[in-house]
Design an enzyme around this catalytic site. Sequence first.
Site, short mmCIF file in Angstrom:
data_model
loop_
_atom_site.label_atom_id
_atom_site.label_comp_id
_atom_site.label_asym_id
_atom_site.label_seq_id
_atom_site.Cartn_x
_atom_site.Cartn_y
_atom_site.Cartn_z
N ASP A 125 0.83 -1.20 0.00
CA ASP A 125 0.00 0.00 0.00
C ASP A 125 0.87 1.26 0.00
O ASP A 125 0.63 2.19 -0.75
CB ASP A 125 -0.98 0.01 1.20
N ASP A 158 7.08 3.76 3.27
CA ASP A 158 7.28 4.87 4.20
C ASP A 158 8.75 4.87 4.63
O ASP A 158 9.61 5.29 3.88
CB ASP A 158 6.30 4.67 5.35
N LYS A 162 6.28 7.63 0.13
CA LYS A 162 6.62 8.81 0.95
C LYS A 162 8.13 8.89 1.06
O LYS A 162 8.71 8.55 2.09
CB LYS A 162 6.07 8.60 2.37
P1 IMP Z 1 7.51 1.28 6.54
O1 IMP Z 1 8.10 0.00 7.03
O2 IMP Z 1 7.79 2.44 7.45
O3 IMP Z 1 7.84 1.58 5.09
O4 IMP Z 1 5.95 1.15 6.69
C1 IMP Z 1 5.19 0.40 5.87
C2 IMP Z 1 3.85 0.13 6.48
O5 IMP Z 1 3.50 1.12 7.48
C3 IMP Z 1 2.80 0.20 5.41
O6 IMP Z 1 2.61 -1.02 4.79
C4 IMP Z 1 1.60 0.66 6.20
O7 IMP Z 1 0.96 -0.46 6.75
C5 IMP Z 1 2.16 1.50 7.33
N1 IMP Z 1 2.10 2.95 6.99
C6 IMP Z 1 3.13 3.78 6.71
N2 IMP Z 1 2.70 5.03 6.43
C7 IMP Z 1 1.36 4.97 6.52
C8 IMP Z 1 0.32 5.95 6.32
O8 IMP Z 1 0.52 7.13 5.99
N3 IMP Z 1 -0.94 5.51 6.52
C9 IMP Z 1 -1.25 4.22 6.86
N4 IMP Z 1 -0.31 3.28 7.03
C10 IMP Z 1 0.98 3.66 6.87
MG MG Z 2 -0.73 -1.01 7.99
#
Ligand code: IMP
Ligand code: MG
Length: 180
Positions: free
Chosen positions: A101, A104, A132
């Site tokens: 989805d 981040d 992002k």
């Molecule tokens: P990362 O490991 O920080 O890249 O985070 C990935 C996961 O964090 C995604 O698959 C989402 O489940 C959650 N996530 C990160 N940013 C958002 C956001 O803005 N809204 C909702 N879920 C997010």
């Molecule tokens: Mg999530």
Amino acid sequence: MIMKEDIQEILLSEEQIKETVEKLGRQISEDYRDKNLVLVSVLKGSVVFMADLMRNVTIPCEIDFMAVSSYGKGTKTSGNVKIIKDLDRSVEGMDLLIVEDILDSGRTLSYLREMLKQRNANSIKICTLLDKPERREADIKADYFGAVIPDAFAVGYGLDYAEKYRNLPYIGILKPSVYE
Ligand code: IMP
Ligand code: MG
């Protein structure tokens, strides 16, 4: 309670999402024409995107699901990734496209990718609906992405805050007052 009242601003409307997903589907169908494509959806956030994306892929493909947890229910990933549900079968010789989805910090996907690399897939790439880049911590970028968004907390179209808002048909920024 009406979900809409918790949304500060719409980031991607239903129409914009539809166009974005169609474009990604066309690109993937072209790039994977002679490959053994497996779309790997990362639960639960990517289910809505996955369901739309797979119907825009015009070549034969398989689908599979993984569930990971990154501990906690806040608005940040801890980086501690745990596999809750693994793939159903061997991916040897397959061309995996991880469907997410949102990218981040990148910690979740970088962990997943490293884990899957050890299984002798022919290739592993990443398709994320949202990116992002400002918040990236891990050395990872998406091979396919739908839209780059600012550093704000997005919900809807599968994305949640504390497991809610996944059923919003569009993507919006959550009012900070909801989680502060
Ligand atoms: P990362 O490991 O920080 O890249 O985070 C990935 C996961 O964090 C995604 O698959 C989402 O489940 C959650 N996530 C990160 N940013 C958002 C956001 O803005 N809204 C909702 N879920 C997010
Ligand atoms: Mg999530």
